[in-house]
Design an enzyme around this catalytic site. Sequence first.
Site: not given
Ligand code: ARG
Length: 255
Positions: A68, A113, A199-202
């Site tokens: 993603h 993913d 967000q941003g750790d993905s």
């Molecule tokens: N999808 C998020 C990203 O783009 C990461 C989400 C992780 N969320 C969580 N609650 N562990 O960075």
Amino acid sequence: MLRKLLAALTAAAALIAVLPGNAGASVPRESVVGGTRAAQGEFPFMVRLSMGCGGSLYSSRLVLTAAHCVSRTGTNTSITATLGAVDLQSSSRITVKSNYVYRAPGYNGNGKDWALIRLATPVTGLATLPIATGTAYNTGSFTVAGWGAATEGGAQQRYLLKATVPFVPDATCDNSYPDLVASDEICAGYTAGGVDTCQGDSGGPMFRRDAQNAWIQVGIVSRGNGCARPNYPGVYSEVSTFASAIAAAAASLGG
Ligand code: ARG
């Protein structure tokens, strides 16, 4: 130019797609990604990607990240990877451009993913992070790290943060995420919340020690309902499920 714009738009769309549904809700969350800073050199395989994601160094020229975080398989020279420094502004950081992206075949936002990014030049002097090839390490307590938000809805971080989160069995996680793809996803977090990726750790790795006390990657930061909320663990791509597909893709990209 158009290409750059498209890439930026895709990245923005990807980010919006994973934002929590009630991001504007009034209850503030103390969703600490790490609470503590990683030491310089502690996780040499950590990678920051310019579209606002994390990654892990799979080999000297391949970065493992989340599907993603990227738009499509093909030539892509627009991503910058930053490596070798916990401080993204460090003068000793290494930056390298991408030259190709491989997104998991069949990725449609439901499981699968993962993606590989090939660097234009190999990096030297940084340890890689081996991936789990079986399910043996899909349990216990895991380390997560990243430059993502330190609170839900918060800013990206300059310094790498780390945290430890416990494994959550699929049967439990499924209560929070009825859409869980049990074969493709692995959950981790505390029932009480408080510690999580955000967000941003993905795209960044979730990892633990193996039998030889070496780091091994078991997950890829994928999604969650908000960050660090009680009863909502983080959802990670289950690396062992994709280990052979990742290895095959890596080989096809030149290793
Ligand atoms: N999808 C998020 C990203 O783009 C990461 C989400 C992780 N969320 C969580 N609650 N562990 O960075």
